[in-house]
Design a protein around this motif. Sequence first.
Motif, short mmCIF file in Angstrom:
data_model
loop_
_atom_site.label_atom_id
_atom_site.label_comp_id
_atom_site.label_asym_id
_atom_site.label_seq_id
_atom_site.Cartn_x
_atom_site.Cartn_y
_atom_site.Cartn_z
N GLN A 109 16.30 10.88 -5.99
CA GLN A 109 15.61 12.13 -5.68
C GLN A 109 15.46 12.34 -4.17
OE1 GLN A 109 11.90 12.34 -7.82
NE2 GLN A 109 12.83 11.68 -9.74
N GLU A 110 15.07 11.28 -3.47
CA GLU A 110 14.91 11.40 -2.02
C GLU A 110 16.25 11.66 -1.34
OE1 GLU A 110 12.21 11.66 -0.37
OE2 GLU A 110 10.84 11.20 -2.03
N THR A 111 17.32 11.06 -1.85
CA THR A 111 18.65 11.31 -1.29
C THR A 111 19.04 12.77 -1.46
OG1 THR A 111 19.30 9.04 -1.80
CG2 THR A 111 21.06 10.62 -1.38
N MET A 147 0.84 -1.21 0.00
CA MET A 147 0.00 0.00 0.00
C MET A 147 0.87 1.25 0.00
SD MET A 147 -3.29 -0.73 -0.04
CE MET A 147 -4.07 0.69 0.69
N ARG A 148 1.96 1.21 0.74
CA ARG A 148 2.88 2.35 0.71
C ARG A 148 3.49 2.52 -0.67
NH1 ARG A 148 4.84 0.15 5.70
NH2 ARG A 148 6.78 -0.45 4.67
N GLY A 149 3.72 1.40 -1.35
CA GLY A 149 4.24 1.49 -2.72
C GLY A 149 3.26 2.16 -3.66
N LEU A 150 1.98 1.79 -3.56
CA LEU A 150 0.96 2.43 -4.39
C LEU A 150 0.87 3.93 -4.10
CD1 LEU A 150 -1.91 -0.23 -4.12
CD2 LEU A 150 -0.39 0.16 -6.06
N GLU A 151 0.94 4.27 -2.82
CA GLU A 151 0.87 5.68 -2.43
C GLU A 151 2.10 6.44 -2.92
OE1 GLU A 151 0.47 8.28 1.71
OE2 GLU A 151 0.08 6.12 1.70
N LEU A 152 3.25 5.81 -2.86
CA LEU A 152 4.48 6.45 -3.35
C LEU A 152 4.41 6.67 -4.85
CD1 LEU A 152 7.39 7.39 -2.79
CD2 LEU A 152 8.13 5.02 -3.09
N ALA A 153 3.87 5.70 -5.57
CA ALA A 153 3.75 5.85 -7.02
C ALA A 153 2.84 7.01 -7.38
CB ALA A 153 3.22 4.55 -7.63
N LEU A 154 1.70 7.13 -6.70
CA LEU A 154 0.77 8.22 -7.00
C LEU A 154 1.37 9.57 -6.61
CD1 LEU A 154 -2.62 6.66 -5.85
CD2 LEU A 154 -1.77 6.99 -8.18
N LEU A 204 19.76 0.41 7.67
CA LEU A 204 19.18 1.74 7.49
C LEU A 204 17.83 1.84 8.20
CD1 LEU A 204 19.04 4.53 6.13
CD2 LEU A 204 18.07 3.42 4.11
N LYS A 205 17.00 0.82 8.06
CA LYS A 205 15.70 0.82 8.71
C LYS A 205 15.83 0.90 10.23
CE LYS A 205 11.42 -1.87 9.06
NZ LYS A 205 10.72 -3.12 8.65
N PHE A 206 16.81 0.19 10.78
CA PHE A 206 17.04 0.22 12.23
C PHE A 206 17.38 1.64 12.69
CE2 PHE A 206 20.24 0.17 15.62
CZ PHE A 206 19.52 -0.45 16.64
N HIS A 207 18.27 2.30 11.98
CA HIS A 207 18.66 3.66 12.37
C HIS A 207 17.53 4.66 12.14
CE1 HIS A 207 22.78 2.84 13.47
NE2 HIS A 207 23.02 2.24 12.32
N VAL A 208 16.73 4.44 11.12
CA VAL A 208 15.59 5.34 10.87
C VAL A 208 14.57 5.22 12.00
CG1 VAL A 208 13.64 5.80 9.33
CG2 VAL A 208 15.90 5.38 8.37
N GLU A 209 14.31 4.01 12.46
CA GLU A 209 13.38 3.82 13.58
C GLU A 209 13.93 4.47 14.85
OE1 GLU A 209 12.87 -0.36 13.76
OE2 GLU A 209 11.37 -0.43 12.15
N ALA A 210 15.25 4.35 15.06
CA ALA A 210 15.85 5.00 16.23
C ALA A 210 15.75 6.52 16.11
CB ALA A 210 17.31 4.57 16.37
N LEU A 211 15.98 7.05 14.90
CA LEU A 211 15.85 8.49 14.68
C LEU A 211 14.42 8.95 14.92
CD1 LEU A 211 17.07 11.17 13.72
CD2 LEU A 211 16.54 10.48 11.38
N SER A 230 12.44 6.95 5.24
CA SER A 230 11.50 5.83 5.21
C SER A 230 11.20 5.40 3.78
CB SER A 230 10.20 6.23 5.93
OG SER A 230 10.45 6.54 7.28
N LYS A 231 11.04 6.36 2.90
CA LYS A 231 10.79 6.02 1.49
C LYS A 231 11.99 5.30 0.88
CE LYS A 231 7.61 9.89 0.76
NZ LYS A 231 7.41 11.21 0.13
N ILE A 232 13.20 5.77 1.20
CA ILE A 232 14.39 5.11 0.68
C ILE A 232 14.48 3.68 1.18
CG2 ILE A 232 16.93 5.11 0.82
CD1 ILE A 232 16.83 8.15 0.71
N SER A 233 14.13 3.46 2.46
CA SER A 233 14.15 2.11 3.01
C SER A 233 13.19 1.19 2.24
CB SER A 233 13.77 2.16 4.49
OG SER A 233 13.73 0.87 5.05
N ASP A 234 12.00 1.66 1.94
CA ASP A 234 11.04 0.87 1.16
C ASP A 234 11.53 0.65 -0.26
OD1 ASP A 234 9.37 0.62 3.30
OD2 ASP A 234 7.97 2.17 2.67
#
Length: 773
Positions: free
Chosen positions: A760-762, A266-273, A583-590, A622-626
């Motif tokens: 782009q997100e980077t 679902m996050r992928g669909l939302e990111l695409a839109l 990366l996901k681990f550090h993002v959750e900590a952040l 978060s988007k980069i992680s996905d």
Amino acid sequence: MRDTAWLERLGLALRTAMACLIVSLTTLYGPKPLRHFTTFPAFSYLTTILIWLSDAEPTYGEVLKCCLDVSYATFQTIAIVLVSVLVVGPASLGNGLVAPVAVALASFLVAFPVSTSLLTKRIAFGQIVVVYVTFVVFNGEVAHVFMLPVHVAGSTALGAIASLIAVLLPFPRLAHSQMSKGCKLYAENALERVNMFVEIMMARDNTTAQALLARAASLSVAAKNTLKNIKIHHERMAWERPDTRFLRRKQKLDPGEKLHATEFLMRGLELALGSCSSFPQSMSRDELTCLLEGPRTQIASNSASTLKSQDSLGWHLEAGSLSTAALPVCFFRYCVELFRGDFLSLRQDSKSVNISNTEEEIHPEHEGLSMARKVWDILCVWMARERFVFAFKCSISLGLAVLFGIMYNKKNGYWSGLTVAISLVSGRQATLTVANSRLQGTAMGSVYGLICCSVFQRLEEFRFLPLLPWIILAVFMRHSKVYGQPGGVTAAIAALLILGRRNYGAPTEFAIARIVEASIGLLCFVFGEILVTPARAATLAKTELSHCLDALLDCIQSLVLCSEQKNQKTSVVTDLRKRQAKLKFHVEALERLTAEALTEPKIPFLCPLNAVSYNKLLGSFSKISDLCLYVCDGLKNLSRVQPTLGFPWDNITHELRAFQEKLHPSVKCSLTKSQARLQKELQKRKICHDVEAGTTSNENYSNMELGPSQDDAERFSVSFVMLLKEATDKISDNTAEEVLKSETALCLSSLGFCISRLMQETICIMIEITHTT
């Protein structure tokens, strides 16, 4: 959905009030033998509130587990107290200086084991405070010394039994039914978002589409919270059905895992839109509705990984229709294909990694024995250090609270220690915010109790009745953003201690003494927290941001290695997954530290955290992680057709390596500046810098302007589309299967979208960091 949440909280509030009412009636009007063994009604209330106003919404399984934790805490306390009485003697423990030392040592013993839960530790802390302060109150001349722990245990058991009765009447509140409700609630949320995706695709302009995307984002946040509750309830099901805990544990499927996979798509669909440049899209409503029929069916069945595809969508990607603007739509269709559970011929006869397991896979399957032993040794040392620090914090905070509480008022010296006992947690927390919430809750509950005492002055036997609406209000306070769990717990306890007890003296004097004692305890709590973790959450968030940037560089480096491997070896893709997990681990900590930093009060001469910038950074990370996971899945899908694909990966590798070469000095420059600031701030506060963070180099990197720009990402998209058109023509020459050709082109186009959007997100991250610093 809001009405459902409101009704659930009202049901919890009524059951909490029922548990407190059972304690009140038992301690006030129960049989005399029973009241003889429950001489500490305050602790009965405390036990009940800690169980019902915990972080998890109590069910039968949760309360059953809490009862076991309470029993374990009671046995711990009895053993410690009996040993101390035999060794030191009750007369020595009646000394106002010896008792705080005994409390500190006993608290250390309780806090150090890692196997016990937080509730076990809190109950044991409270029991220790009650027992040793009682020795001081009576100067060690306690009749039947060895019965004192038994009376404390009886009062604790009353609170636990009352909680158990409340969760069973008028009908059991089972984790299974709550999980089913959560799954249904999530399905409704997801279906609403799918319908909103249709409206977004059909939006008449970009403004309307952005407004709908904002609503979809709010629904996504609600879905995230629902998934957390589903996971908690699934863990508690084992306590309601022991056979699933012991006999069929491995065979039991977790619906939460399937729903997490659904949410990932679902996050992928939302990111695409969100990446589409214009609206409406060139697609009829009927075609779009038919396209999303698969996700609807998948969501409705709550089976994100077992549903098999049935009929082809009848859509084929034409080489002539490819463009940079079409890449988001291709990724949207790719996510829909993944929703159907089987990516057709690209996954036939291959043991590809399921998308539900991709998010959880962190480490390679095989590791060397020596490396595993090294990791285990380091982990043991780290855990021992963390346990020691937590135990030391508990020891210092509780010892000082009891000492100063007794010095201020020996008769009411319990409350300072009990305030600390229910406040301690093993990890970090917003210390000043928690202390403020607890103090406000204590004041409001005490004032409410005094008002009710005045109103019911002539009807003293019925003054416990106003407790019921207050307990209900306290439950709603617990779920509010202003007070949260700390404020709700203390507000309930403060009123219970005045309205639910007898023979404590004048209510006004007791309330004042209670507020002062609570303030003493909170000051000791703040001192202990600052002593152990002196760094502010804002400072730690800035440090964690540098870890996120390092992990991001590793992901991009691994992505370059993946493009260099033309046959897409499994080890290379696994390495990318491992770096994505880091990366996901550090993002959750952040995310945790940022949330804590935003609740910190503003302190003069200290710069607060920029909430807007850090929320944007969290969104991009978060988007980069996905996106990294989608890249892994796309590379896995392409692995079987790679030998006959003929895709010019050398060009892609060149583009990615050029991007990495521009990004690396830019990130290092940002890290150097941020580390220099952090070191100055830490040195001013005399805090040792983390040795693993390295030292600040005096090397002057080029200006941030030399880093990558949005033009680089756009050039990559254009270049990828041109190469994709060439590859699509080659595929048509190499195979006669139209389906395979279309799917390969779809997979490649979605891969191009993911890499381009990752770039782009980077770039957005680097721009935001430049503005922040």
